[in-house]
Design an enzyme around this catalytic site. Structure first.
Site, short mmCIF file in Angstrom:
data_model
loop_
_atom_site.label_atom_id
_atom_site.label_comp_id
_atom_site.label_asym_id
_atom_site.label_seq_id
_atom_site.Cartn_x
_atom_site.Cartn_y
_atom_site.Cartn_z
N ILE A 1 16.24 64.32 4.36
CA ILE A 1 16.32 64.91 5.70
C ILE A 1 17.32 64.16 6.56
CG2 ILE A 1 15.01 65.47 7.78
CD1 ILE A 1 12.53 65.74 6.06
N GLU A 2 17.08 62.88 6.78
CA GLU A 2 17.98 62.11 7.63
C GLU A 2 17.73 60.63 7.39
OE1 GLU A 2 17.36 62.25 11.76
OE2 GLU A 2 15.21 61.86 11.66
N GLU A 3 18.57 59.83 8.01
CA GLU A 3 18.41 58.39 7.96
C GLU A 3 18.05 57.90 9.35
OE1 GLU A 3 20.74 54.33 6.52
OE2 GLU A 3 21.65 56.30 6.25
N TYR B 1 15.37 52.41 10.64
CA TYR B 1 15.11 51.43 9.60
C TYR B 1 14.68 52.09 8.30
CZ TYR B 1 15.39 47.80 13.13
OH TYR B 1 15.83 46.96 14.12
N GLY B 2 15.20 53.27 7.99
CA GLY B 2 14.83 53.89 6.73
C GLY B 2 15.34 55.31 6.63
N VAL C 1 14.50 59.33 5.50
CA VAL C 1 13.38 60.27 5.51
C VAL C 1 13.66 61.36 4.48
CG1 VAL C 1 11.94 61.77 6.93
CG2 VAL C 1 13.02 59.76 7.95
N ASP D 1 13.55 53.61 21.69
CA ASP D 1 14.60 54.37 20.99
C ASP D 1 14.36 55.87 21.15
OD1 ASP D 1 16.90 54.81 19.60
OD2 ASP D 1 16.00 54.57 17.62
#
Length: 952
Positions: free
Chosen positions: A564-566, A569-570, A572, A685
Site C-alpha cells: 500500500i505505502e511506506e 517507520y515501516g 504497509v 505527524d
C-alpha cells in the site's frame, strides 16, 4: 309550567264552585259549566264559612303548638309563624273589602275573574310583555307572589286610598293583567289546600332530613369500620415485621454458630448468583451486537469446529495404529529369541529371586513410591512437561544408542523405565477427551493440554526446520531436570545387587517393549498430523492459533496481496488472513537495530495504538512475527482510502468536497485528536496521507510512528517532528518545549487543505516554510506572540543582525472568504494562531459554531464512495508531500531550496538580505524567500534543518 288543575296538590275546580264566579256574572258563564277552571285566590263573603274557618283556625293552632316540639325545629316554627301572619293580614285585607259598596265589590270580583280566567289563554302564556305601569292588579299579584314564596323580586308595598276602586273612571277602563311567570306557586290557594301543601312539603323535608341523617350515619359507620380494619392490618404488619426482624436476628445467630446454616446460606448465594448470570446473559443476547464482530466470531467458531473434527479423526487413526502395533509386537515377542532366552533364565533363577526378595523388598517399595511421586510432579508441572514432551519423542532413539554401548548397565535401564512410564501417561492423556471451550476467546485452553502442546511443538519444529534451518532452531533433545538425575542416582544405588539382573529380565519379559520400532511410530504420528493440519502455499503446516493464550502468530498465516505505502517507520501491505479470509493491513516495523533489542519507536507506536482505542483511530488486532525476530508486523483493520490520494484523484476529476463533507471530516479528525490529548498522547505527524477513510465514511487516524506520551510538567523533546508542510511555527523556530498545540496547528493546515484541495504551506525547507507562513498570516512580533523574541532561532538571528521580511497583514480572509463562511474563517484563524497558548484546543474547536450552522455535517454513512487503488492491485503513487523526519541525528534531508545563483564577487543573489542591504542581482528578487541571513552560506547549509545551518 303552571299546574292546570288550579292547585299544587292536583285538586280540580269546577265552574259551579262558589269561589269561582261572582254574583254578577253567573249568566255569562252558564254555558261553560262542564269546563275546568283554575280557582284564583279570593276571600269568601258567605256567612256560612265563618264557623268552619274558626274551627280550622283552632285546629291549626293546636297542630302548630303540637308540631312545635316535634322534629321540625326552629326553622319550621319560623316558617309557620310567617305563614300565620300572612293569613291574618289576608283576612284583614278582605275584611276591609267586604265593607265597600256593591259597585266596588262587583269591580273587585270582576278584577279577580279577569285575573283568574284570562291567565290560562295561550296568547298570554307565549307573549310576555314588558312590565306595565304600577296598578292595583300588578300590586296585588306581586303581593301574593311574594307571600307565597315565589322567586320574583320583592316590590314596595303601597297603600292606596279607600276610594280608589270607587272612582267614576276606574270602572270604565279594563284592568291590566300582570305578567305571569311559570312558577310552581303562581296560583294562590285556599287555606285548606295551603295547609295540605305545607304538610306534604314538611313531610318531604322531614323524610329528606331523616334520609340524609341515616346516610351520614351509615357513612360514619363505614369509615369507622374501614379505619378499624386498616388499623388492624397495620398492627398485623407491624407484628409480622417485628417477628421477621427477630427471626432474622435468630437466623444470624444460628448462622454464626452452626456450619450447616453457613453452608445453606452459601448454597442460596450461589443459586442467586447463577440466576443473576442467566439474566445478564439473556440481556446480552437481546442487545444487538456489531455485525463485523459476529461475523468474526462465527469464523473463529467454524475454525474451532474444524480443528475439533481434525482432532477426532487423528485420535481415531492413532488408536487404530496402536492396536495394529500391539498385535504385531505380541506376535513378534512370542517368536523372538530374546523372549525365549528371558523365559529360560527366569525359570532357572526363580529360587534365587524368592530368596533375595526379602532383602531388597523395602528398597524396592521406596523406589516405586519415589517414581510415582516423580511422575505426579511431572504431570502437574506444565513447564517441565512441555520441555520433556520434546525429549520423549527422541527417547527411543537415545535408548537404542545407549543399549548398544551400555547393555548391562542399570542406569540405562532406569532411564528406559522412566521413559516408558512417561510415554504411557502421555498416551493415556491423549485418549482422554479434552473439554472444549465455550467462547472463541477461551479456545486457547486447548493449548494447555499435553497433547496439544506436543503437537504444536512437533509441527512448529518441523516447519522451522523446513523454512529456515539457519534461524533459531529448537533443540529436541534437552537435558533432564535435577529431579530426574536424583532419581537415576537412587535407582543405580538400589539396583546394585546380585538379583538386579534377574528383575530386569523379568520386567523385560512381562512388559511390552515399545522402543523396538520408535522411528516408525514417530513417522506415522507426524504423517497423520500433517494430513490434518492446514498448510500454506509452500506446503508448510500452520500452527494452531488460540488468541489470548498463545504467543504471536506467524506472518506466514497471512497472504500478502499488495503493497500500500511506506509510512514513517515501516511499510504497509494489504493482506488476507488465511483462517478467516478477512482483509487486513500489515505494517512491517523497521528493525534497523535489532541486535540492540526491540526499537523504542516501535514500542511507542504499539503502546499508543493500544491505549488510544477510538472509532476514529485505527484498530490494532495483534502483533505477528516473521521467521526471524527482525520482521515484526502490526495487524490492523484495513481501510480503503487515505485522504491524500483520494484528494489527488478528486482534483484530477475537478471535484471537491461539499461544505457538509468538509465539516464531517474535520469533526471526526478533531474527535480523534481530542481523544489522544485526553489520554496524554501527542501524535506529532498529522497529515492527509496519515488520515484513512473507509467506504462507510469513517475517518481514522493512522501512522503513530512519531507519537509519544507526554506529562506534566512538560519535558524537552526534539523539535524535529511533524512533516514539514504541517509543522507548527514554534517547532520551526526550535522551541525546546511544546505540547498539544502542535497537533492543533496540523489540524488547521488539514482543514484548509480540505477547503481548497491543495496544501496550505507547501514549503521546500524550513526557511521556505516559515516564509510561506509569514506571508499568509503576517510576520509575528512580541505583541501578538509573547515570547517570540526569546525563541532560539529568532534570538540567534537578531544577534547576527538578521531579520525576517515584514508582512503586516494576514491574507487568510482574502484567500478563503469564497470557500467557507465567516464561522469557518473564525475556526481556521483559531486553529492557525501563532501563540500556542492562545491557539484553540481540540475540545474547544469541536464546540465551535461552525459545526452548528447550516449546512450541518453530513452523516458518515452518506459519504460518497470511490474505488480504492490498493484493491485494484496497482501500487499507489507516492504522495507529493515530503516524508516525515526520521528523528534524532539520523534525520534525512526534508527538501532543498531553489538553486542559488552565485553572482559576481562570490555573493549570493537568491533574494537573501545580507545585513541590512539588499543584493540587486538576479532581478532583485529579495522578497522571494523573505529570510534575511549573513552572506557566505553554502547551498548545502541552506538545505539543512532544523536550525537553518545556524549552530544553536
Amino acid at each position: 309550567m303552571v299546574n292546570s288543575s288550579g292547585s299544587e296538590d292536583g285538586q280540580l275546580r269546577s265552574p259551579n264552585d262558589v269561589h269561582y264566579h261572582s254574583r254578577g256574572e253567573e249568566d255569562e258563564h252558564e254555558g261553560d259549566a262542564d269546563a275546568l277552571y283554575i280557582q284564583p285566590p279570593q276571600a269568601s263573603r258567605e256567612s256560612g264559612s265563618g264557623p268552619r274557618r274558626e274551627k280550622k283556625k283552632h285546629s291549626r293552632e293546636r297542630r302548630r303548638h303540637k308540631e312545635r316540639d316535634d322534629v321540625g325545629g326552629a326553622a319550621l316554627a319560623l316558617e309557620r309563624d310567617h305563614r300565620y301572619d300572612y293569613r291574618s293580614r289576608e283576612e284583614h285585607y278582605h275584611h276591609h273589602q267586604r265593607e265597600r259598596s256593591s259597585n266596588a265589590a262587583a269591580a273587585y270580583a270582576k278584577h279577580h275573574l279577569g285575573h283568574a280566567y284570562h291567565y290560562p289563554q295561550p296568547p298570554q302564556q307565549q307573549q310576555q310583555p314588558l312590565p306595565p305601569a304600577p296598578s292595583y292588579a300588578a300590586h296585588h299579584y306581586h303581593h301574593h307572589q311574594h307571600l307565597s314564596g315565589a322567586r320574583a323580586a320583592p316590590r314596595e308595598y303601597h297603600s292606596y286610598p279607600s276610594g280608589y276602586h270607587s272612582g267614576s273612571r276606574h270602572g270604565d277602563y279594563p284592568m291590566e293583567e300582570p305578567t305571569r311567570r311559570s312558577s310552581k306557586y303562581a296560583e294562590s290557594k285556599d287555606a285548606e289546600s295551603l295547609e295540605q301543601d305545607l304538610r306534604s312539603r314538611l313531610l318531604k323535608k322531614r323524610h329528606n332530613y331523616v334520609k340524609d341523617y341515616e346516610t351520614e350515619e351509615n357513612y360514619e359507620h363505614r369509615v369507622e369500620r374501614s379505619d378499624r380494619r386498616e388499623g388492624g392490618r397495620k398492627e398485623r404488619e407491624r407484628t409480622v415485621r417485628s417477628t421477621h426482624k427477630q427471626n432474622r436476628h435468630d437466623r444470624v445467630i444460628e448462622l454464626l454458630d452452626s456450619p450447616e446454616q453457613e453452608h445453606h446460606h452459601q448454597h442460596q448465594h450461589k443459586s442467586h448468583r447463577s440466576k443473576w448470570r442467566e439474566e445478564v446473559e439473556v440481556i446480552r443476547r437481546k442487545v444487538p451486537e456489531d455485525l463485523e464482530l459476529l461475523a468474526r466470531r462465527e469464523k473463529l467458531l467454524a475454525a474451532e469446529r474444524e480443528s475439533r473434527q481434525r482432532k477426532q479423526t487423528a485420535r481415531e487413526e492413532l488408536e487404530a495404529r496402536r492396536e495394529l502395533l500391539r498385535e504385531r509386537n505380541e506376535h513378534s515377542d512370542a517368536l523372538s529369541p530374546t523372549t525365549v532366552a528371558a523365559s529360560v533364565t527366569a525359570g532357572l533363577n526363580i529360587h534365587v529371586k524368592r530368596k533375595s526378595k526379602p532383602d531388597n523388598y523395602e528398597k524396592e517399595i521406596k523406589l516405586k513410591k519415589r517414581r510415582e511421586d516423580d511422575i505426579e510432579v511431572i504431570r502437574d508441572d506444565d513447564d517441565e512437561e512441555s520441555e520433556e514432551s520434546d525429549s520423549n519423542e527422541e527417547v527411543p532413539e537415545q535408548d537404542s544408542e545407549g543399549s548398544a554401548t551400555e547393555s548391562g548397565s542399570e542406569d540405562s535401564y532406569a532411564s528406559k523405565k522412566k521413559s516408558k512410564i512417561k510415554s504411557k501417561s502421555q498416551l493415556e492423556d491423549d485418549d482422554e477427551d479434552l473439554p472444549l471451550p465455550d467462547s472463541p476467546l477461551s479456545v486457547g485452553e486447548l493449548y494447555k493440554s499435553p497433547k496439544q502442546r506436543q503437537r504444536s511443538r512437533s509441527v512448529s519444529s518441523k516447519s522451522s526446520s523446513q523454512s529456515s534451518r539457519s534461524s533459531r532452531s529448537r533443540s529436541r533433545s534437552r537435558s533432564q531436570s535435577s529431579l530426574e538425575d536424583e532419581v537415576d542416582r537412587q535407582d543405580v544405588g538400589a539396583d546394585a545387587s546380585p538379583s538386579s539382573s534377574t528383575r530386569s529380565e523379568e520386567r523385560g519379559m512381562t512388559q511390552e517393549q515399545p522402543e523396538e520400532k520408535p522411528e516408525e511410530k514417530l513417522k506415522e504420528k507426524q504423517k497423520s498430523l500433517e494430513e490434518q493440519i492446514p498448510c500454506d502455499d509452500k506446503g508448510i503446516p500452520l500452527p494452531n492459533y488460540y488468541p489470548g493464550v498463545q504467543g504471536c502468530r506467524s506472518v506466514e498465516e497471512f497472504q500478502c496481496l499488495n503493497r500500500i505505502e511506506e509510512g514513517t517507520y515501516g511499510v504497509v501491505y494489504r493482506a488476507k488472513d488465511k483462517r478467516t479470509n478477512e482483509i487486513v493491513a500489515l505494517k512491517r516495523l523497521k528493525m534497523e537495530k535489532e541486535k540492540e533489542g526491540f526499537p523504542i519507536t516501535s514500542l511507542r507506536e504499539i503502546n499508543t495504538l493500544l491505549k488510544g482505542q477510538h472509532p476514529n483511530i485505527v484498530t490494532v488486532r495483534e502483533i505477528v512475527v516473521g521467521s526471524n525476530m527482525d520482521k515484526i508486523f502490526i495487524v490492523m483493520d484495513y481501510v480503503e482510502h487515505d485522504l491524500k490520494s483520494l484528494m489527488e484523484t478528486m482534483k484530477n476529476r475537478k471535484q471537491s468536497f461539499f461544505p457538509g463533507e468538509v465539516k464531517c471530516l474535520t469533526q471526526q479528525l478533531l474527535r480523534a485528536v481530542a481523544h489522544l490529548h485526553d489520554n496524554w498522547i501527542l501524535h506529532r505527524d498529522l497529515k492527509t496521507s496519515n488520515l484513512l477513510l473507509s467506504h462507510k465514511g469513517i475517518l481514522k487516524v493512522g501512522d503513530f510512528g512519531l507519537a509519544r506520551e507526554y506529562g506534566s510538567p512538560i519535558k524537552k523533546y526534539t523539535s524535529l517532528v511533524v512533516t514539514l508542510w504541517y509543522r507548527a511555527p514554534e517547532l520551526l523556530l526550535c522551541s525546546p518545549v511544546y505540547s498539544t498545540p502542535i497537533d492543533v496547528w496540523s489540524v488547521g493546515c488539514i482543514f484548509a487543505e480540505f477547503l481548497q484541495m491543495l496544501p496550505l504551506f507547501p514549503g521546500k525547507s524550513e526557511i521556505d516554510e516559515l516564509n510561506r507562513i509569514f506571508k499568509e498570516l503576517g510576520t509575528p512580533n512580541e505583541k501578538i506572540w509573547p515570547g517570540y523574541t526569546e525563541l532560539p532561532a529568532v534570538k540567534n538571528m537578531l544577534s547576527q543582525n538578521s531579520q525576517f521580511t515584514e508582512y503586516p497583514v494576514s491574507q487568510l480572509r482574502k484567500h478563503f472568504q469564497e470557500k467557507t463562511s465567516e464561522m469557518g474563517l473564525s475556526l481556521l484563524q483559531g486553529l492557525l494562531t501563532y501563540d500556542p497558548k492562545q491557539r484553540l484546543s481540540a475540545d474547544a474547536a469541536l464546540k465551535h459554531g461552525f459545526f452548528k450552522e447550516l449546512p450541518l455535517p453530513i452523516d458518515p454513512s452518506m459519504f460518497p464512495t470511490w474505488p480504492a487503488k490498493s484493491e485494484l492491485g496497482a501500487r499507489k503513487a507516492q504522495a507529493s508531500s515530503p516524508k516525515p523526519p526520521s528523528g534524532g541525528s539520523q534525520f534525512k534531508q526534508l527538501g532543498r531550496d531553489e538553486p542559488i545563483i552565485v553572482g559576481p564577487g562570490n555573493k549570493l543573489s537568491s533574494g537573501i538580505i545580507t545585513g541590512n542591504k539588499k543584493s540587486h542581482g538576479a532581478g532583485g528578487s529579495s522578497a522571494s524567500t523573505g529570510f534575511v541571513l549573513n552572506a557566505g552560506i553554502t547551498q548545502r547549509q541552506l538545505a539543512m534543518g532544523p536550525g537553518f545551518s545556524l549552530k544553536f
